[in-house]
Design a protein around this motif. Structure first.
Motif, short mmCIF file in Angstrom:
data_model
loop_
_atom_site.label_atom_id
_atom_site.label_comp_id
_atom_site.label_asym_id
_atom_site.label_seq_id
_atom_site.Cartn_x
_atom_site.Cartn_y
_atom_site.Cartn_z
N VAL A 96 0.69 -1.06 0.39
CA VAL A 96 -0.44 -0.03 -0.09
C VAL A 96 0.62 1.29 0.16
O VAL A 96 1.75 1.43 0.75
N PHE A 97 0.09 2.01 -0.77
CA PHE A 97 1.43 3.21 -0.25
C PHE A 97 1.18 4.08 0.19
O PHE A 97 0.12 4.50 0.58
N THR A 143 -9.38 -6.09 8.53
CA THR A 143 -9.25 -4.59 8.10
C THR A 143 -7.34 -4.40 7.42
O THR A 143 -7.05 -5.19 7.17
N TRP A 144 -7.37 -3.29 6.52
CA TRP A 144 -5.97 -3.32 6.63
C TRP A 144 -5.14 -2.72 6.66
O TRP A 144 -3.77 -2.60 6.48
N SER A 187 -3.49 10.18 1.11
CA SER A 187 -2.83 8.93 0.33
C SER A 187 -4.02 7.48 0.30
O SER A 187 -4.07 7.65 1.53
N GLU A 188 -2.92 6.58 -0.22
CA GLU A 188 -3.84 5.57 0.38
C GLU A 188 -3.63 4.73 0.69
O GLU A 188 -4.50 4.72 1.43
N LEU A 192 -7.09 3.40 3.63
CA LEU A 192 -7.38 2.57 3.35
C LEU A 192 -7.93 1.97 5.47
O LEU A 192 -8.05 0.98 5.21
N THR A 193 -7.52 2.96 6.06
CA THR A 193 -7.49 2.59 6.77
C THR A 193 -7.65 3.50 7.56
O THR A 193 -7.89 3.91 9.39
#
Length: 232
Positions: A96-97, A143-144, A187-188, A192-193
């Protein structure tokens, strides 16, 4: 006479050696690419490209896929979800970036991956739920951050609202704005989080603003409509 006999015996031996059958040369080696080999197991690839796959077949499968396609490598153009040597679970699509980029707005699909579902409770009018980006691995949801999702959660597949009409009473997932300066994350990894994803029911729609029951007005471009639902 003994000398003559020895000479005759010597000449006979030379003649016999000259008549001895020469070793037969080895058979010609098989042509390059032939399935036949000597001293080794032999096989042919099924695919013409040498990959072992029949042309036109789909050989990529996500580890732990539940058959829905979620969590597969095809979803995000990278590796499937996996567990590393230390036992940590990682989502599909590769690393993940974490660096900063442009805003994760609707033009970038909110920086979400195609394999992302959202975990939340039953979305009901008058109640508000935190929505958590999630993925499936080995028939369980995470979860991520690699944390397991509690059993009994509802899972929601979504897409950006775009130009689709919204209606009163419709359950949606949306990205909450903390203040005017931080409408989006950049940011990615943050997308995601973050804990800023919410789930609620539409109470009214007015232009580019949508009122969410028990929450208030949110911009339409922060909303994701639900396309599929499942229970864990």
């Amino acid at each position: 006479m003994p000398a003559m006999r020895s000479l005759v015996l010597a000449l006979s031996a030379v003649a016999l050696m000259g008549c001895k059958k020469q070793p037969k040369p080895d058979d010609d080696p098989p042509p390059v690419g032939s399935a036949k080999t000597t001293g080794h197991a032999s096989f042919r690839m099924h695919g013409s490209d040498g990959s072992g796959a029949t042309p036109g077949s789909d050989t990529t499968q996500a580890s732990g896929s539940d058959g829905s396609g979620s969590g597969s490598a095809e979803d995000d153009g990278g590796k499937p979800a996996y567990r590393d040597e230390e036992g940590h679970v990682h989502g599909p699509g590769g690393p993940v970036f974490m660096g900063e980029s442009t805003n994760c707005d609707a033009t970038r699909d909110h920086c979400l991956r195609k394999s992302v579902w959202f975990a939340a409770g039953n979305i009901e009018h008058g109640r508000q739920f935190r929505a958590v980006p999630a993925f499936v691995f080995e028939k369980a949801w995470y979860t991520w951050r690699g944390e397991p999702i509690d059993a009994g959660a509802k899972l929601y597949k979504t897409k950006i609202v775009g130009k689709a009409p919204l209606s009163v009473g419709q359950p949606v997932i949306y990205f909450s704005s903390e203040n005017d300066d931080t409408k989006w994350v950049d940011s990615e990894y943050e997308s995601l989080t973050t804990s800023r994803w919410e789930a609620g029911v539409i109470e009214s729609v007015s232009g580019d603003n949508v009122r969410i029951s028990s929450w208030g007005d949110v911009p339409k471009d922060t909303i994701r409509v639900i396309t599929a639902t499942k229970s864990q």
